[in-house]
Design a protein around this motif. Structure first.
Motif, PDB file in Angstrom:
ATOM      1  N   SER A  75       0.821  -1.223   0.000  1.00  0.00           N
ATOM      2  CA  SER A  75       0.000   0.000   0.000  1.00  0.00           C
ATOM      3  C   SER A  75       0.855   1.273   0.000  1.00  0.00           C
ATOM      4  CB  SER A  75      -0.912   0.010   1.229  1.00  0.00           C
ATOM      5  OG  SER A  75      -0.126   0.079   2.410  1.00  0.00           O
ATOM      6  N   GLU A  76       2.162   1.121   0.196  1.00  0.00           N
ATOM      7  CA  GLU A  76       3.004   2.318   0.293  1.00  0.00           C
ATOM      8  C   GLU A  76       3.496   2.837  -1.061  1.00  0.00           C
ATOM      9  OE1 GLU A  76       6.101   2.109   3.306  1.00  0.00           O
ATOM     10  OE2 GLU A  76       4.982   0.518   4.288  1.00  0.00           O
ATOM     11  N   HIS A  77       3.321   2.064  -2.134  1.00  0.00           N
ATOM     12  CA  HIS A  77       3.821   2.521  -3.448  1.00  0.00           C
ATOM     13  C   HIS A  77       3.158   3.830  -3.843  1.00  0.00           C
ATOM     14  CE1 HIS A  77       6.221  -0.975  -4.432  1.00  0.00           C
ATOM     15  NE2 HIS A  77       5.217  -1.780  -4.129  1.00  0.00           N
ATOM     16  N   PRO A  78       3.880   4.720  -4.563  1.00  0.00           N
ATOM     17  CA  PRO A  78       5.296   4.620  -4.868  1.00  0.00           C
ATOM     18  C   PRO A  78       6.161   4.983  -3.657  1.00  0.00           C
ATOM     19  CG  PRO A  78       4.378   6.618  -5.855  1.00  0.00           C
ATOM     20  CD  PRO A  78       3.239   5.901  -5.195  1.00  0.00           C
ATOM     21  N   ILE A  79       7.269   4.260  -3.526  1.00  0.00           N
ATOM     22  CA  ILE A  79       8.151   4.468  -2.386  1.00  0.00           C
ATOM     23  C   ILE A  79       9.609   4.584  -2.847  1.00  0.00           C
ATOM     24  CG2 ILE A  79       8.163   1.939  -1.953  1.00  0.00           C
ATOM     25  CD1 ILE A  79       8.727   2.657   1.026  1.00  0.00           C
ATOM     26  N   ALA A  80      10.300   5.551  -2.262  1.00  0.00           N
ATOM     27  CA  ALA A  80      11.741   5.701  -2.513  1.00  0.00           C
ATOM     28  C   ALA A  80      12.485   5.200  -1.287  1.00  0.00           C
ATOM     29  CB  ALA A  80      12.081   7.170  -2.755  1.00  0.00           C
ATOM     30  N   ILE A  81      13.480   4.363  -1.513  1.00  0.00           N
ATOM     31  CA  ILE A  81      14.339   3.912  -0.412  1.00  0.00           C
ATOM     32  C   ILE A  81      15.578   4.805  -0.410  1.00  0.00           C
ATOM     33  CG2 ILE A  81      15.807   2.025   0.436  1.00  0.00           C
ATOM     34  CD1 ILE A  81      12.868   1.364   0.807  1.00  0.00           C
ATOM     35  N   GLN A  82      15.827   5.431   0.736  1.00  0.00           N
ATOM     36  CA  GLN A  82      16.991   6.318   0.810  1.00  0.00           C
ATOM     37  C   GLN A  82      18.186   5.592   1.423  1.00  0.00           C
ATOM     38  OE1 GLN A  82      17.749   9.677   3.528  1.00  0.00           O
ATOM     39  NE2 GLN A  82      17.582  11.002   1.726  1.00  0.00           N
ATOM     40  N   LEU A  83      19.337   5.726   0.769  1.00  0.00           N
ATOM     41  CA  LEU A  83      20.559   5.049   1.222  1.00  0.00           C
ATOM     42  C   LEU A  83      21.606   6.087   1.592  1.00  0.00           C
ATOM     43  CD1 LEU A  83      20.783   2.420  -1.678  1.00  0.00           C
ATOM     44  CD2 LEU A  83      19.859   2.040   0.626  1.00  0.00           C
ATOM     45  N   TYR A  84      22.442   5.737   2.560  1.00  0.00           N
ATOM     46  CA  TYR A  84      23.614   6.600   2.784  1.00  0.00           C
ATOM     47  C   TYR A  84      24.857   5.759   2.943  1.00  0.00           C
ATOM     48  CZ  TYR A  84      23.956   5.889   7.896  1.00  0.00           C
ATOM     49  OH  TYR A  84      24.115   5.372   9.141  1.00  0.00           O
ATOM     50  N   GLY A  85      25.959   6.354   2.480  1.00  0.00           N
ATOM     51  CA  GLY A  85      27.238   5.667   2.519  1.00  0.00           C
ATOM     52  C   GLY A  85      28.167   6.353   1.542  1.00  0.00           C
ATOM     53  N   ALA A  86      29.368   5.834   1.409  1.00  0.00           N
ATOM     54  CA  ALA A  86      30.360   6.510   0.581  1.00  0.00           C
ATOM     55  C   ALA A  86      31.072   5.569  -0.385  1.00  0.00           C
ATOM     56  CB  ALA A  86      31.388   7.203   1.483  1.00  0.00           C
ATOM     57  N   ASP A  87      30.786   4.286  -0.292  1.00  0.00           N
ATOM     58  CA  ASP A  87      31.497   3.324  -1.138  1.00  0.00           C
ATOM     59  C   ASP A  87      30.636   2.965  -2.357  1.00  0.00           C
ATOM     60  OD1 ASP A  87      33.795   1.104  -1.131  1.00  0.00           O
ATOM     61  OD2 ASP A  87      31.915   0.232  -1.855  1.00  0.00           O
ATOM     62  N   ILE A 106      15.496   4.838  -5.892  1.00  0.00           N
ATOM     63  CA  ILE A 106      16.569   4.911  -4.900  1.00  0.00           C
ATOM     64  C   ILE A 106      16.895   6.393  -4.720  1.00  0.00           C
ATOM     65  CG2 ILE A 106      19.005   4.382  -4.405  1.00  0.00           C
ATOM     66  CD1 ILE A 106      17.294   1.880  -4.637  1.00  0.00           C
ATOM     67  N   ASP A 107      17.023   6.827  -3.488  1.00  0.00           N
ATOM     68  CA  ASP A 107      17.487   8.191  -3.235  1.00  0.00           C
ATOM     69  C   ASP A 107      18.800   8.121  -2.469  1.00  0.00           C
ATOM     70  OD1 ASP A 107      16.740  11.185  -3.252  1.00  0.00           O
ATOM     71  OD2 ASP A 107      17.291  10.817  -1.161  1.00  0.00           O
ATOM     72  N   ILE A 108      19.775   8.905  -2.898  1.00  0.00           N
ATOM     73  CA  ILE A 108      21.066   8.941  -2.194  1.00  0.00           C
ATOM     74  C   ILE A 108      21.092  10.163  -1.277  1.00  0.00           C
ATOM     75  CG2 ILE A 108      23.582   9.080  -2.434  1.00  0.00           C
ATOM     76  CD1 ILE A 108      23.336   7.628  -5.077  1.00  0.00           C
ATOM     77  N   THR A 149      17.626   9.205  -7.463  1.00  0.00           N
ATOM     78  CA  THR A 149      17.497  10.636  -7.174  1.00  0.00           C
ATOM     79  C   THR A 149      18.475  10.994  -6.058  1.00  0.00           C
ATOM     80  OG1 THR A 149      15.783  10.282  -5.490  1.00  0.00           O
ATOM     81  CG2 THR A 149      15.015  10.541  -7.744  1.00  0.00           C
ATOM     82  N   ILE A 150      18.688  12.295  -5.832  1.00  0.00           N
ATOM     83  CA  ILE A 150      19.525  12.678  -4.689  1.00  0.00           C
ATOM     84  C   ILE A 150      18.818  13.748  -3.860  1.00  0.00           C
ATOM     85  CG2 ILE A 150      21.684  12.123  -5.894  1.00  0.00           C
ATOM     86  CD1 ILE A 150      22.261  15.145  -6.079  1.00  0.00           C
ATOM     87  N   LYS A 151      19.214  13.817  -2.582  1.00  0.00           N
ATOM     88  CA  LYS A 151      18.683  14.871  -1.697  1.00  0.00           C
ATOM     89  C   LYS A 151      19.877  15.576  -1.076  1.00  0.00           C
ATOM     90  CE  LYS A 151      15.508  15.725   2.158  1.00  0.00           C
ATOM     91  NZ  LYS A 151      16.292  15.795   3.382  1.00  0.00           N
TER      92      LYS A 151
END
Ligand SMILES: Cc1cc2nc3c(=O)[nH]c(=O)nc-3n(C[C@H](O)[C@H](O)[C@H](O)COP(=O)(O)O)c2cc1C
Length: 355
Positions: A75-87, A106-108, A149-151
């Motif tokens: 039920s949550e679509h559309p959904i962006a999963i946000q990731l953080y990291g540097a590698d 995907i959002d960075i 995408t990016i934030k």
């Protein structure tokens, strides 16, 4: 009635975000139970929900909390999963896992100000290392088919404002949208977000631009849309008021916005608490419950000490039963919460310090 203002909408790859009203990513808040709460309160007026940021190592090392943070309901679509990291390679692996799990984008994260994260080159640390951001985008866009995408923030500090440079990197390396929280890393959450910077970014961008910062009411939304942006991210405003997306959409249509009563608030909390119990192991749920109960019960009129007691609460269902009984007895159950909120004292839970 004639529309009062027009809500934007946008597409990211094949994903349509309509209206362009987005639940902003918030660490410690926008887990699946909270996102579903917002959907329950604001329905189709939430164009996109974003997960809280997820450390890429948590996913690639198979840690349980990584899997819990990435879990979502259809039920949550559309959904962006946000990731953080540097590698870059690890970011690509994590993005692949999110795509396999059915995420729509995907959002960075290029904005988290936490020293621990920035020191390792992630979050707002990327604003000081745009070549690394380029490598992350190259690695992720080469790996997944879903849009990336990016934030970002305005820059690291006032002497290194570089949102336009970040936009160039985003566009040249395959990002399909960019969100700007108009504060620098050094500003954290102080002052007001700079929406002139959002307008400037929009005027230079080929990809959709979203703005973030300080939208709490429909009037705030109307005002911020003057920036010309393609969408608004709403964060803290949705914690105290998960109906805010619906209210903005109704105001845009020229309607009187829906105002929840205390009964609506209690029902919403019951829904949220029931989801938390299913989503988390027993040790994790109480902290999230306390935060939300404390926020949503702000202004509860018959029992001024209630919110403070929430912080010590062990049984939220008993607490909600107690509230409902008191509210029914005193007749405030069908009273609109907004009027009580205005006279409410300051919040004992400082959510902004959480991120
Ligand atoms: C408690 C909290 C946690 C946050 N966590 C994240 C996060 O995980 N990822 C991110 O990009 N931004 C995060 N933010 C920033 C928000 O997404 C948003 O850009 C910022 O709060 C300004 O919007 P608002 O005034 O609508 O809250 C967080 C903000 C708060 C208050």
């Amino acid at each position: 009635m004639a529309p009062a203002f027009t809500l934007p909408s946008y597409s990211v790859g094949s994903v349509r975000v309509a209206p362009g009203l987005v639940l902003a990513p918030m660490s410690g808040v926008t887990d699946s139970p909270f996102r579903r709460l917002v959907k329950r309160c604001s329905g189709e007026h939430v164009g996109l929900v974003m997960s809280e940021f997820i450390q890429i190592e948590m996913l690639t090392r198979g840690q349980m909390m990584g899997a819990i943070r990435m879990a979502f309901d259809p039920s949550e679509h559309p959904i962006a999963i946000q990731l953080y990291g540097a590698d870059p390679d690890m970011m690509a692996d994590a993005a692949q896992m999110a795509e396999d799990a059915g995420a729509d984008m995907i959002d960075i994260n290029c904005g988290c100000p936490a020293p621990k994260i920035c020191r390792r080159g992630g979050g707002a640390g990327l604003l000081r290392d745009l070549p690394r951001l380029a490598s992350l985008l190259d690695a992720v866009t080469a790996r997944v088919k879903i849009p990336v995408t990016i934030k970002i923030r305005n820059g690291w500090d006032d002497s290194s404002i570089n949102a336009i440079d970040s936009l160039r990197v985003a566009e040249d390396h395959g990002a399909q949208a960019i969100a700007l929280h108009g504060r620098t890393r050094v500003q954290l959450y102080t002052g007001l977000a700079d929406w002139q910077a959002v307008a400037e970014l929009k005027s230079r961008a080929k990809i959709p631009v979203l703005g973030s910062g300080d939208i709490v009411t429909p009037e705030d939304a109307r005002e911020r849309l003057r920036s010309g942006c393609d969408g608004l991210l709403i964060g803290r405003g949705a914690i105290t008021n998960p109906w805010v997306f619906r209210q903005i959409a109704e105001a845009a249509q020229g309607k009187e916005p829906f105002q929840p009563t205390w009964r609506d608030v209690i029902d919403a909390l019951r829904f949220y608490v029931s989801l938390l119990h299913v989503h988390y192991p027993p040790r994790v749920a109480p902290g999230r419950m306390r935060m939300m109960l404390s926020r949503l019960l702000k202004g509860f009129p018959t029992d001024p000490g209630l919110r403070v007691r929430c912080l010590k609460m062990t049984d939220p269902i008993a607490m909600l039963d107690h509230m409902e009984a008191v509210a029914t007895e005193t007749g405030v159950i069908d009273r609109v919460r907004a009027a009580d909120l205005e006279s409410a004292s300051d919040d004992p839970v400082d959510v902004a310090s959480a991120a």
